[in-house]
Write a protein that holds these residues in place. Structure first.
Motif, short mmCIF file in Angstrom:
data_model
loop_
_atom_site.label_atom_id
_atom_site.label_comp_id
_atom_site.label_asym_id
_atom_site.label_seq_id
_atom_site.Cartn_x
_atom_site.Cartn_y
_atom_site.Cartn_z
N MET A 1 -66.99 15.92 70.59
CA MET A 1 -67.44 17.08 70.87
C MET A 1 -66.24 17.71 70.82
O MET A 1 -65.11 17.55 71.35
N ALA A 2 -66.38 18.93 69.98
CA ALA A 2 -64.99 19.86 69.94
C ALA A 2 -64.78 20.48 71.27
O ALA A 2 -65.68 20.70 72.07
N THR A 3 -63.45 20.69 71.64
CA THR A 3 -63.17 21.22 72.74
C THR A 3 -62.82 22.97 72.76
O THR A 3 -62.96 23.13 71.55
N ILE A 4 -62.77 23.46 73.99
CA ILE A 4 -62.40 24.56 73.94
C ILE A 4 -60.95 25.25 73.23
O ILE A 4 -60.98 26.11 72.51
N LYS A 5 -60.24 24.38 73.52
CA LYS A 5 -58.73 24.38 72.69
C LYS A 5 -59.07 24.43 71.00
O LYS A 5 -58.42 25.17 70.44
N ASP A 6 -60.03 23.35 70.70
CA ASP A 6 -59.96 23.13 69.32
C ASP A 6 -60.72 24.58 68.68
O ASP A 6 -60.09 24.85 67.70
N ILE A 7 -61.57 25.15 69.25
CA ILE A 7 -62.18 26.21 68.90
C ILE A 7 -61.07 27.48 68.87
O ILE A 7 -60.98 28.31 67.95
N ALA A 8 -60.24 27.45 70.00
CA ALA A 8 -59.30 28.55 70.21
C ALA A 8 -58.23 28.45 68.92
O ALA A 8 -57.97 29.50 68.35
N GLU A 9 -57.79 27.29 68.70
CA GLU A 9 -56.89 27.04 67.62
C GLU A 9 -57.26 27.61 66.40
O GLU A 9 -56.41 28.32 65.51
N GLN A 10 -58.41 27.09 66.00
CA GLN A 10 -59.04 27.58 64.62
C GLN A 10 -59.40 29.10 64.69
O GLN A 10 -59.32 29.61 63.54
N ALA A 44 -69.38 25.48 63.55
CA ALA A 44 -68.84 24.69 62.31
C ALA A 44 -68.21 23.33 62.97
O ALA A 44 -68.62 22.22 62.26
N LEU A 45 -67.46 23.49 64.21
CA LEU A 45 -67.12 22.21 64.54
C LEU A 45 -68.04 21.08 65.06
O LEU A 45 -67.87 19.98 65.27
N ASP A 46 -69.07 21.88 65.64
CA ASP A 46 -70.24 21.05 66.26
C ASP A 46 -71.03 20.38 65.09
O ASP A 46 -71.81 19.43 65.49
N TYR A 47 -71.06 21.02 63.99
CA TYR A 47 -71.61 20.27 62.86
C TYR A 47 -70.91 19.37 61.84
O TYR A 47 -70.14 19.73 61.09
N THR A 48 -71.30 18.12 61.85
CA THR A 48 -70.52 17.11 61.02
C THR A 48 -71.70 16.53 60.18
O THR A 48 -72.70 16.25 60.42
N LYS A 49 -71.01 16.42 58.87
CA LYS A 49 -71.86 15.81 57.95
C LYS A 49 -71.13 15.17 56.68
O LYS A 49 -69.92 15.77 56.70
N TYR A 50 -71.64 14.49 55.85
CA TYR A 50 -70.93 14.00 54.86
C TYR A 50 -70.80 14.98 53.64
O TYR A 50 -71.36 15.80 53.38
N GLN A 51 -69.66 15.19 53.26
CA GLN A 51 -69.24 16.03 52.25
C GLN A 51 -69.52 15.77 50.95
O GLN A 51 -68.92 14.60 50.43
N LYS A 52 -70.31 16.44 50.02
CA LYS A 52 -70.73 15.92 48.66
C LYS A 52 -69.60 16.42 47.93
O LYS A 52 -68.86 17.64 48.13
N LYS A 53 -69.22 15.82 46.76
CA LYS A 53 -68.28 16.44 45.63
C LYS A 53 -68.88 17.96 44.78
O LYS A 53 -70.28 17.83 44.75
N LYS A 54 -68.14 18.71 44.78
CA LYS A 54 -68.64 20.04 44.38
C LYS A 54 -69.04 19.75 42.73
O LYS A 54 -68.32 19.33 42.22
#
Length: 333
Positions: A1-10, A44-54
């Motif tokens: 899980m992303a932290t408050i600090k992670d969100i603040a930095e981004q 966005a930080l809470d949402y993880t998935k495999y990235q597909k090639k554009k």
């Protein structure tokens, strides 16, 4: 899980600002643009998935949101769906045009189609379909009009909440329900969660209208409705509440804390949606997890399938939900 600090930095703000925004602190003086940036980073930080090639560059897609930008910040459910559409569109290299309820919009030939997020009146649906046949509705069942739709299984979702409450010995169960109107104010929208709750409770013979409180789908309304429940019911306050969305549930928790009513010892709370904020408040919120980003992705995929295959048969895709248990509920097991 992303932290408050992670969100603040981004987001480029302080951790204290992030914490207060995620807890809907109405004493904080910060602009809507900052709030929007924080909420979008959290999702966005809470949402993880495999990235597909554009893929190679494609056309333009209009996302029509039934909310205004301001309303979207009060109910992150639709923001999260929109982000899901946009991420999949970006993977497939489509340009996005965002249309909110209060925006002027004219359809032109370089826009290949529409993904409509939320609830629309009959006249609004007619207007949207007059612009293009390449349309998919997300969180709104329009299969009866032979239009592609992506929805969730509300029956399964609400039943899972009530089954959990019963299995854990709750004798009285209340509902903090949401009420909405179509964007053109033509008529109120019947919320399926309320209907399913009433039907279920009537079937087991314990439905009581005095335990149902209805208002807007936001933090302030949730807080006011729970205050009303506490003041009117007093010692008869139910020992569990199902709340129609997480924003309202956050307000309910705030009202219970202000009244000195312990959660979950005296009252258990289960919300709906599992927005990213649910993990950062205290106590952390038990809720029905709706896979909102997947709803958005699925809406885009269904739309793209219609465009590329030129099929004429409409499809409806129904997604399941999961009950996520955290600190706002007690368990006897």
């Amino acid at each position: 899980m992303a932290t408050i600090k992670d969100i603040a930095e981004q987001a480029g703000v302080s951790s204290a600002t992030v914490s207060r925004v995620l807890n809907y602190d109405n004493t904080l003086s910060v602009g809507d643009e900052t709030k929007k940036r924080i909420f979008e980073v959290a999702e966005a930080l809470d949402y993880t998935k495999y990235q597909k090639k554009k893929a190679k560059k494609q056309g333009k897609l209009a996302i029509v949101q039934w909310y205004t930008e301001k309303e979207e910040l009060d109910d992150l459910y639709y923001l999260s769906i929109r982000l899901g559409v946009e991420k999949r569109a970006e993977e497939m290299n489509y340009d996005i045009i965002r249309i909110f309820q209060n925006n002027d919009f004219e359809m032109n030939s370089d826009i290949e189609g529409i993904i409509a997020i939320g609830k629309f009146s009959d006249s609004q649906v007619n207007e949207l379909t007059s612009w293009t046949e390449n349309i998919c509705f997300v969180d709104f069942d329009q299969l009866h009009r032979k239009l592609d739709s992506v929805v969730i299984d509300f029956e399964q979702a609400v039943t899972s909440v009530l089954d959990y409450f019963f299995k854990n010995g709750h004798q009285t169960i209340g509902l903090i329900a949401g009420q909405e109107n179509f964007g053109d104010k033509s008529k109120p929208i019947i919320d399926k969660r309320t209907t399913i709750f009433e039907n279920y409770m009537n079937q087991v013979g314990i439905y009581q209208e005095k335990y149902v409180f209805t208002g807007a789908f936001n933090v302030t309304a949730g807080q006011e409705l729970m205050k009303k429940a506490i003041e009117t019911l007093k010692d008869d306050l139910p020992d569990a509440f199902f709340v129609s969305n997480d924003s309202m549930a956050i307000g309910c928790l705030r009202a219970l804390q202000e009244a000195g009513i312990s959660v979950p010892e005296r009252v258990s709370i289960i919300g709906f949606n599992d927005i990213s904020v649910a993990k950062y408040i205290y106590p952390t919120l038990s809720t029905v997890k709706v896979y909102t980003e997947l709803m958005g992705e699925t809406g885009f995929d269904l739309w793209l399938d219609k465009v590329t295959s030129e099929r004429t048969v409409a499809k409806k895709i129904t997604l399941s939900t999961d009950l996520v248990l955290r600190e706002s509920t007690r368990s006897t097991h």
